[in-house]
Design an enzyme around this catalytic site. Structure first.
Site, PDB file in Angstrom:
ATOM      1  N   CYS A 280      -1.487  -6.473  14.813  1.00 46.20           N
ATOM      2  CA  CYS A 280      -2.064  -7.133  13.646  1.00 46.20           C
ATOM      3  C   CYS A 280      -3.269  -6.343  13.119  1.00 46.20           C
ATOM      4  O   CYS A 280      -3.865  -5.530  13.820  1.00 46.20           O
ATOM      5  CB  CYS A 280      -2.530  -8.538  14.008  1.00 46.20           C
ATOM      6  SG  CYS A 280      -1.235  -9.617  14.644  1.00 46.20           S
TER       7      CYS A 280
ATOM      8  N   GLU B  53      -6.371  -7.194  12.505  1.00 46.19           N
ATOM      9  CA  GLU B  53      -7.643  -7.385  13.195  1.00 46.19           C
ATOM     10  C   GLU B  53      -7.711  -6.508  14.442  1.00 46.19           C
ATOM     11  O   GLU B  53      -8.753  -5.930  14.755  1.00 46.19           O
ATOM     12  CB  GLU B  53      -7.822  -8.856  13.589  1.00 46.19           C
ATOM     13  CG  GLU B  53      -7.896  -9.821  12.402  1.00 46.19           C
ATOM     14  CD  GLU B  53      -6.511 -10.355  12.006  1.00 46.19           C
ATOM     15  OE1 GLU B  53      -5.503  -9.621  12.152  1.00 46.19           O
ATOM     16  OE2 GLU B  53      -6.449 -11.510  11.564  1.00 46.19           O
TER      17      GLU B  53
ATOM     18  N   CYS C 173      -5.098 -12.441  18.014  1.00 43.78           N
ATOM     19  CA  CYS C 173      -6.232 -11.689  17.467  1.00 43.78           C
ATOM     20  C   CYS C 173      -7.553 -12.361  17.769  1.00 43.78           C
ATOM     21  O   CYS C 173      -8.551 -11.702  18.034  1.00 43.78           O
ATOM     22  CB  CYS C 173      -6.064 -11.500  15.963  1.00 43.78           C
ATOM     23  SG  CYS C 173      -4.828 -10.235  15.601  1.00 43.78           S
TER      24      CYS C 173
ATOM     25  N   SER D 251      10.779  -3.627  16.779  1.00 46.04           N
ATOM     26  CA  SER D 251      10.739  -4.680  17.794  1.00 46.04           C
ATOM     27  C   SER D 251       9.470  -5.473  17.514  1.00 46.04           C
ATOM     28  O   SER D 251       8.360  -5.033  17.829  1.00 46.04           O
ATOM     29  CB  SER D 251      10.693  -4.078  19.193  1.00 46.04           C
ATOM     30  OG  SER D 251      10.510  -5.111  20.151  1.00 46.04           O
ATOM     31  N   TYR D 252       9.643  -6.636  16.907  1.00 49.38           N
ATOM     32  CA  TYR D 252       8.488  -7.378  16.384  1.00 49.38           C
ATOM     33  C   TYR D 252       7.300  -7.507  17.340  1.00 49.38           C
ATOM     34  O   TYR D 252       6.153  -7.332  16.924  1.00 49.38           O
ATOM     35  CB  TYR D 252       8.923  -8.769  15.928  1.00 49.38           C
ATOM     36  CG  TYR D 252       9.734  -8.810  14.656  1.00 49.38           C
ATOM     37  CD1 TYR D 252      10.304  -7.661  14.102  1.00 49.38           C
ATOM     38  CD2 TYR D 252       9.944 -10.018  13.990  1.00 49.38           C
ATOM     39  CE1 TYR D 252      11.053  -7.724  12.938  1.00 49.38           C
ATOM     40  CE2 TYR D 252      10.695 -10.083  12.817  1.00 49.38           C
ATOM     41  CZ  TYR D 252      11.248  -8.942  12.299  1.00 49.38           C
ATOM     42  OH  TYR D 252      11.984  -9.008  11.143  1.00 49.38           O
TER      43      TYR D 252
END
Lengths: 180, 180, 180, 180
Positions: free
Chosen positions: C78, C80, C114, C72-73
């Site tokens: 990310c 960082e 981020c 699930s995107y």
């Protein structure tokens, strides 16, 4: 609790399901049609995985949503959260059912993040109706949707493809997807 | 580029701003009124920080949103993403302006996550109009909104309060909030 | 402020950059090497877009991270944020630099989400060093990283490919990516 | 499946639990101590709700995490995702248990977003051990953790307080929290 896929064209099954979840057949059909149609409104250039969602609110109205992705994947929003964001800010409440439609079979269940979002506004007994690419469906209550979206990464293949995705889903269906 | 707060009641300033950002005065006023009104539709029991957002689409229509929070904080959705989720799935495009209204002053800017979301659908020149608690405002282009929502945690205080939040914001305005 | 790409092999340039951002050449080289190496630790079966991140903390230690994606995107994290999550819970503070390495050129900047996360723990003057596939780099202060990750969806193409991605990035570089 | 709270001081119960979930007593105790200690590393000025998480990897190592919040609530990261982000990028795999510790009782379960994240790297049979403020605990397999973090907003009260939060949790325990 059955997790087998039901045919929307089977009037007897649909009638029985509607009875269990306190929906009229017209409401069920509207949820099916609208969530399937909502797939066309998805913005999903990154996954190319369209998801449509339709909510039935306590006042009898329907609210649609679809996934809206982002170049930075974690920033995107799933179909269910788009629909609930719209519904909640429009004052809707008392949700009686959540329908989710995708282009695969067996049908996909809401991801964990969306189920957490749904839980904020729905009783655990709320039916989640999951339609597959042919509008066949599985229906479970929110409290029963234990399964989480399965990883689709196949370490043994070099590249990830939707074909692999579908094959994986088909293979894993009885093991883990909806039987959780 | 001025980041000073402008009064919505100053017709001369509003007229000049509208000229710069290619908006009519009626459009500006509608953005101001709708985004401020949208605050009342927020579901924010956790932060008690209401945010309203209104988009002006290329077809002249307006789309509203507000923040919808969750018991698990990261699962919630900000006002801007609720509005864009709704707008994109309803086929809106060519957004000409984004208005955001909060109950503090100076006005809050969209958080980084929302600006990433907005960027997916807007040119960098799109004006972001930020209204404060009294509908005074700051307007910047998406490319100019470099600042990020400042942390409101004050290490020197034992407890976090909204009073502290407002004091912090007031204090940090010229240093970092909108002058980035 | 220059946003042109610098060569890590150009000792004169590196020396000048280090002077500006108060880094030693050894620190710069360590950030370059570690962030580039961290790419190999990414879990990114969905995007196949590896990102490595390395932080230089106030105590002189380095903390690495890479992107960890999810089926699930929106649930993924990310690079960082992985690095900062690790660093903050390990008590690190006073961050002096953030390095981000990807496999494309020009180098990618941190996404808006981020940067919002980074802002919580870093001054606006903190240098963000972005390395491209060949370890050439662009460095900007957090307050200057106005640009947001550009959408990579190309409406005129039928399918999304990384080739297209790179072409798009190359094409849009001077227009919007780093010149913001 | 029992969802009643167990005492960590009850050697017989702990022994039986360890047998069921294929953990040694030393491993269980380490998970308890480390996850409880990890709470002190949380950065949670907004919720003031500390969460510690500890993973037991297949190689016998332990990886800790805690929640790292953000001024923009949705940008923050939960303890479980901090721990898994660290673990995955450090090459850990074959996770045998996930421990989560909070300052309330009954203990909190991972939110839906985190369970989706965990699912990417763990079998459905992986034990999730949830410790409360006194290190009493509930243990369930990932597939059994159907419940979602309950909303803590109490419409009948004017202001949200942690006292209310605890009262609500206590009240709703048998109804919905862990019995799902």
């Amino acid at each position: 609790m059955s997790t087998s896929i039901q045919q929307s064209s089977d009037a007897s099954i649909v009638s029985q399901i509607c009875d269990t979840y306190k929906l009229t057949i017209a409401e069920f059909n509207t949820l099916r049609e609208r969530s399937s149609a909502a797939k066309a409104t998805a913005y999903c250039p990154y996954s190319q995985f369209r998801v449509g969602a339709t909510l039935l609110a306590g006042d009898g109205s329907y609210i649609d949503g679809a996934n809206v992705e982002n170049a930075s994947y974690p920033v995107g929003t799933c179909a269910e959260r788009v629909a609930f964001g719209k519904a909640v800010t429009e004052g809707k409440k008392g949700f009686r059912a959540v329908a989710v439609a995708t282009d695969i079979s067996p049908p996909a269940s809401p991801c964990g993040m969306c189920r957490q979002f749904i839980r904020e506004f729905c009783d655990l007994s709320t039916p989640i109706i999951m339609f597959d690419k042919d509008q066949a469906f599985v229906v479970l209550r929110l409290e029963q949707v234990c399964t989480l979206l399965v990883p689709v990464y196949l370490p043994s293949t070099d590249s990830y493809t939707w074909l692999a995705h579908e094959a994986y889903n088909a293979r894993s269906h009885h093991e883990s997807r909806l039987s959780g």
